[in-house]
Structures are given as structure tokens and as C-alpha cells.
Scaffold this motif. Sequence first.
Motif, mmCIF file in Angstrom:
data_model
loop_
_atom_site.group_PDB
_atom_site.id
_atom_site.type_symbol
_atom_site.label_atom_id
_atom_site.label_comp_id
_atom_site.label_asym_id
_atom_site.label_seq_id
_atom_site.Cartn_x
_atom_site.Cartn_y
_atom_site.Cartn_z
ATOM 1 N N VAL A 130 -6.593 18.171 -75.569
ATOM 2 C CA VAL A 130 -8.141 17.900 -75.071
ATOM 3 C C VAL A 130 -8.794 17.470 -76.413
ATOM 4 O O VAL A 130 -9.741 16.501 -76.512
ATOM 5 N N LEU A 131 -8.603 18.058 -77.755
ATOM 6 C CA LEU A 131 -9.148 17.806 -78.701
ATOM 7 C C LEU A 131 -9.046 16.356 -79.223
ATOM 8 O O LEU A 131 -9.690 15.464 -79.534
ATOM 9 N N MET A 132 -7.541 16.051 -79.092
ATOM 10 C CA MET A 132 -7.170 14.574 -79.214
ATOM 11 C C MET A 132 -8.126 13.544 -78.121
ATOM 12 O O MET A 132 -8.334 12.364 -78.692
ATOM 13 N N MET A 133 -7.987 13.981 -77.056
ATOM 14 C CA MET A 133 -8.841 13.139 -75.970
ATOM 15 C C MET A 133 -10.192 12.879 -76.293
ATOM 16 O O MET A 133 -11.074 12.200 -75.940
ATOM 17 N N MET A 134 -10.939 13.987 -77.233
ATOM 18 C CA MET A 134 -12.352 13.778 -77.680
ATOM 19 C C MET A 134 -12.482 13.116 -79.047
ATOM 20 O O MET A 134 -13.398 13.325 -79.719
ATOM 21 N N ASP A 135 -11.254 12.620 -79.694
ATOM 22 C CA ASP A 135 -10.975 12.135 -80.910
ATOM 23 C C ASP A 135 -11.274 13.183 -82.093
ATOM 24 O O ASP A 135 -11.916 12.813 -83.096
ATOM 25 N N ARG A 136 -11.068 14.159 -81.810
ATOM 26 C CA ARG A 136 -11.372 15.204 -82.885
ATOM 27 C C ARG A 136 -9.755 15.660 -83.494
ATOM 28 O O ARG A 136 -9.245 16.678 -83.155
ATOM 29 N N HIS A 137 -9.100 14.617 -83.914
ATOM 30 C CA HIS A 137 -7.950 14.964 -84.343
ATOM 31 C C HIS A 137 -7.325 15.702 -85.287
ATOM 32 O O HIS A 137 -6.335 16.364 -85.212
ATOM 33 N N GLU A 138 -8.169 15.998 -86.359
ATOM 34 C CA GLU A 138 -8.097 16.821 -87.398
ATOM 35 C C GLU A 138 -7.880 18.320 -86.897
ATOM 36 O O GLU A 138 -7.035 19.185 -87.112
ATOM 37 N N GLU A 139 -8.862 18.539 -86.002
ATOM 38 C CA GLU A 139 -8.920 19.962 -85.450
ATOM 39 C C GLU A 139 -7.748 20.180 -84.556
ATOM 40 O O GLU A 139 -7.000 21.231 -84.195
#
Length: 378
Positions: free
Chosen positions: A341-350
Motif C-alpha cells: 500500500v505504501l508503494m502504491m502511495m509512492d512512500r517507498h522508503e517507508e
Amino acid sequence: MLGVRRTILLIFVLLNPLLSEVGSAFNIYEENLNVDSLLNTVSSHPDDSFKVNSLLDAAVGLYKSSNYEKAILLAERSLTLSKNIGYDMGEAESLFVLARANNKLNKSATALELFDGANRIFQENNRIDRLASLYNNVGLIYKNLGRYSNAVQFLSRANEYYQKLENSIGAARTLNNLGSVYMRLQNHEKSAKAYFESLKLFEELNSQIGIAGINSNLALLFSDQKEYAKALKHSEFALEIFKELGLKNEHANLLNNIAEIYLKQDETQKALDRLNECYSLYSEIKNNLGIASVLTNIGIVNAQQGDYKKSYASYEEALDLFLDLDQLGQTPRVYNHMAHVLMMMDRHEEAFAQLEKSVKISDEIGLPDAKLESYNRY
């Protein structure tokens, strides 16, 4: 020693008789056990095995009514008295009750140390009937911890004892538990073998709940092998039995499993309908572990529908519950979903941080499939 001290340790547990001695003041299966009356009865009684067994009867009655804290208080009294009068079997049974009650309170390390003490005494007295039940309980604790090799070890020993005792119901239940552990280890052949051996015994015993339980687990096994039609067939068969028997927890468990099958086939609305029904049942019976599992699956549905914020919130709530319940083996899956889900929101580091948590836990408790899923998401 069970080899569990100095380790991070933890139930579908068997409700076998906890006492083997006779002569106590109350029968452990009496539904309307009056604990205050019992304590008044035994308060003036001499310190002997009768008094120990009476306290244990009361502790077991409280345990069966889910009053685990009070069960512990009485079992501690019976333990102290047993030690004072040199009553070894009273000491062992007290430790057994304490272990099971502490396990229900998610105090896994304490439970295993208490089982260790009972194990020593049962071994010294060659009580293989009690060892069979003890090893089954210990095996299930290890299963819940995600320590599957330990679970196989203890469940296999329990099954050997039940077979030796010609205890069909004990063997059937233990084989069921073994099948579940082998499925977690992705050993489908051994899992199916254990399940079908268990099913045969339950059919011979004409145990409807046992038959339903095995069909439910076979559905999970077929789903894991992507044979979804077979999985749904076994699920619906088991669901009808649980409904007829009025078993809400088992009913809810199966609804959650059916939802997962629909999810694997991308039938999100059918999955969500089952999950909402399941969540209501789990909430009604206050099954927080079940609620955590449902929240994870609801998060998956939300993600498939593109509502990533709502999905992540559902995963966070599920994760908190799993951690509170000491269900470490359930967390890598949640971390992996959170990372997606974080990747889908472009929050790759998290996202990478969550995957690292999943890999670390998977390594610690031996979950190769969860670890592989983490690497596939990198």
C-alpha cells in the motif's frame, strides 16, 4: 526440560480432563460450580489430597467459564498446598491448569515454563495420558508462535502417545493440529495425510464438529494449492454443520476463510460480504485474534478497490492486535501488505522499512514463504 527457557516463547487447545485423581468435592464438569461454596467447604478441611483436588476442581470450573485470573489464584493455592504435603500429581495438575490459564492470557513464556514443570512430574510418574495432552498443548503454543519445527516435534509425540493409549479422539485432534502445522510449512503432502487420517477417525467417532473442522482445514489446503472449487466445496459443507451446531466462532473462522478464497479469485464484493458478516460474529464473541485476521483481509479488499489510505489504517489496526496478542507469526504478512500500500502511495522508503521488518521476523521464526514474499515486493 522442554528447551524453552531463555527464549521468546508462547490454541485451539484440547479440553481433556485435567484431573486424574478421585475424591474431590466437586465434579469438574458440573456447570453451575459454586466456587465460594467450595472454598467454604474445604477451608476447615485438613490439608490433604482431597483439599488439593477440590481447589483444582474449582480452578478448572473457572477456566472453563473463561475466568482465567481467578482460575490462576486457585491453582496457585492448590500448587502451594501440593508442595507442602508432598502430593506430586497435585503439583503437576496445578502447574497444568496454571499453564493453560496463562496461555489464555497470552503469557506464552510463563505457560511453557509451567508446562515444563508439569512435564517433569508426569515423566517421573509415567503418566503418558497426561503427557499426550501436555505435548498437544505445547505444540499448539509453538504453532501460534510460528515456531513450526518445535510444533511438529511436540504434536508428533502427542500423537504417538494417543495412538498407544488407543485414544481416538485425542489422536484425531492432534493429527488435525499436525496437518495445520505442515500446511504452514508448505508441506502439502504431509498436511493432507494428517488431515485425512484425522477425518477417518472423526467419521468413525461420528463427531460432526470434528468432521466439519477437518473439511474446513482441507478447504484451506486446497486453497493454498489454488484449487478454489474444491476449497469452496469443503468450506460450504463445513459451514452448514457449524450453523446447525450454533458454533459462532467456528462459523466466523470459516467465513473469513471463504472470503480469502474469493479474494484469491478477485471476487472482492463476495469477499467483502463474507468479511462484514464475519467481523460482526467475531465482535459478538469478542475474538480479537479473529478480528485482527478480518481487518487484514478488509485491508486487502480496500487496496484492491484503490482506497489505500483506508487499507493502511485497517492493516495498522490488525497489526496492533496481533502484537498485543503475541501472535508474531501473523505479522510478516501484514507488514508485506502495508509495504504494498505504501508503494502504491509512492512512500517507498517507508515501504522498504516494513519489508525489512517482515524479513527480520521471518528469519527469526522460520517463515520462508513470508520472507520470499517480502523479497518479491522489493
